[in-house]
Design an enzyme around this catalytic site. Structure first.
Site, PDB file in Angstrom:
ATOM      1  N   LYS A  51     136.881  94.006  74.973  1.00 11.22           N
ATOM      2  CA  LYS A  51     135.464  94.083  75.343  1.00 11.22           C
ATOM      3  C   LYS A  51     134.567  93.794  74.145  1.00 11.22           C
ATOM      4  CE  LYS A  51     136.412  97.313  79.095  1.00 11.22           C
ATOM      5  NZ  LYS A  51     136.560  98.705  79.512  1.00 11.22           N
ATOM      6  N   GLN A  95     135.164 104.615  78.021  1.00  8.91           N
ATOM      7  CA  GLN A  95     136.496 104.134  78.397  1.00  8.91           C
ATOM      8  C   GLN A  95     137.305 105.271  79.030  1.00  8.91           C
ATOM      9  OE1 GLN A  95     137.625 100.869  78.142  1.00  8.91           O
ATOM     10  NE2 GLN A  95     139.402 101.590  79.275  1.00  8.91           N
ATOM     11  N   ASP A 118     129.048 100.033  83.622  1.00  9.55           N
ATOM     12  CA  ASP A 118     130.324 100.171  84.332  1.00  9.55           C
ATOM     13  C   ASP A 118     130.101 100.482  85.808  1.00  9.55           C
ATOM     14  OD1 ASP A 118     132.738  99.578  83.186  1.00  9.55           O
ATOM     15  OD2 ASP A 118     133.017 101.513  82.214  1.00  9.55           O
TER      16      ASP A 118
END
Length: 282
Positions: A51, A95, A118
């Protein structure tokens, strides 16, 4: 059989994102993404590295906050609050998975909805469910982009989703319903999975079980999207028996090279979206 090439499409999207980044930079704005990584899970470390690399490639500012597994929930929430207030960071993702002593729901709810690239915040999930403009989770969003790129009309299609997670299955359901598909969602308690997958025009699977979907479980000419990632004998494989299912499918995603690259491309796209929204709301 045609391959739904996520790697190729992701590069196309990244090039467009880079153009958007260049435009914003001319206005004095550099899109910024913050990533929080807790612990030393190898898979999580790899994803975060990918990422960060993708951000740098398109010219975005990226910062990774790494913490030991022993970090307290309070410390983590303090870091999220700090990032929420930072005007130079337009996107924030945590994460997953987090250590067991940390309440994942509480942490995800602490992320400012306008920075939730997200798409996991209940506010954005609720808007998605209502069919309103919002941030959608990146993997389901990437699948929708693949359908769009290959001119796959979803209206009226019978679609079976295998896996009902908050990250993939449930948001995928909402996106498909919003596109006027007829959706059947299966999970670990579903009886006789094959009866559901066999009648579907499109099968989407993401549960983390190698060879879960076999050739006898899909109809001739079906479209098969494999979101699963598993390691078998040192090789990365999906949830679909690709070799045999591909002989029956009209379209199929490979693993790797299918939905994986699209997830990162959608993260970049969501970060641009967040940057523009915050610029408008200033």
């Amino acid at each position: 059989m045609r391959i739904l090439d996520g790697k190729k499409l992701s590069e196309k999207i990244k090039n467009k994102v880079k153009e958007e980044v260049d435009k914003l930079k001319k206005e004095g704005i550099t899109p910024g993404l913050a990533v929080i990584l807790v612990g030393n899970d190898p898979a999580s470390q790899t994803y975060v590295k990918m990422k960060k690399g993708a951000c740098e490639k398109v010219g975005m500012y990226s910062v990774v906050h790494e913490f030991p597994e022993s970090i307290s929930e309070k410390e983590l929430l303090t870091t999220i609050e700090m990032i929420n207030k930072n005007p130079n960071l337009h996107g924030l993702l945590v994460q997953l998975p987090l250590p067991k002593h940390i309440d994942t729901t509480k942490v995800l709810e602490a992320v400012a909805p306008e920075k939730d690239v997200d798409g996991f915040h209940p506010y954005n999930m609720g808007k998605l469910f209502e069919g309103l403009e919002s941030f959608a989770p990146c993997t389901p969003l990437g699948v929708m982009e693949l359908f769009k790129e290959y001119n796959i009309n979803l209206k009226g299609k019978d679609i079976c989703i295998v896996g009902a997670s908050n990250i993939v299955g449930k948001p995928m359901l909402s996106l498909l319903l919003n596109a006027w598909a007829t959706v059947d969602i299966c999970h670990i308690e579903t009886k006789d999975l094959a009866t559901h997958t066999k009648r579907a025009d499109i099968v989407i699977v993401g549960v983390g079980k190698p060879n879960l979907i076999t050739a006898d479980m899909v109809k001739e000419g079906a479209i098969v999207v494999d979101i699963g990632i598993n390691k078998v004998d040192g090789k990365i494989v999906g949830d679909v028996d690709f070799e045999n299912v591909s002989k029956k499918a009209a379209y199929i995603t490979p693993v790797p090279g299918g939905t994986g690259p699209m997830t990162i491309a959608m993260l970049l796209k969501n970060t641009i979206k967040a940057t523009k929204l915050q610029k408008e709301n200033k």
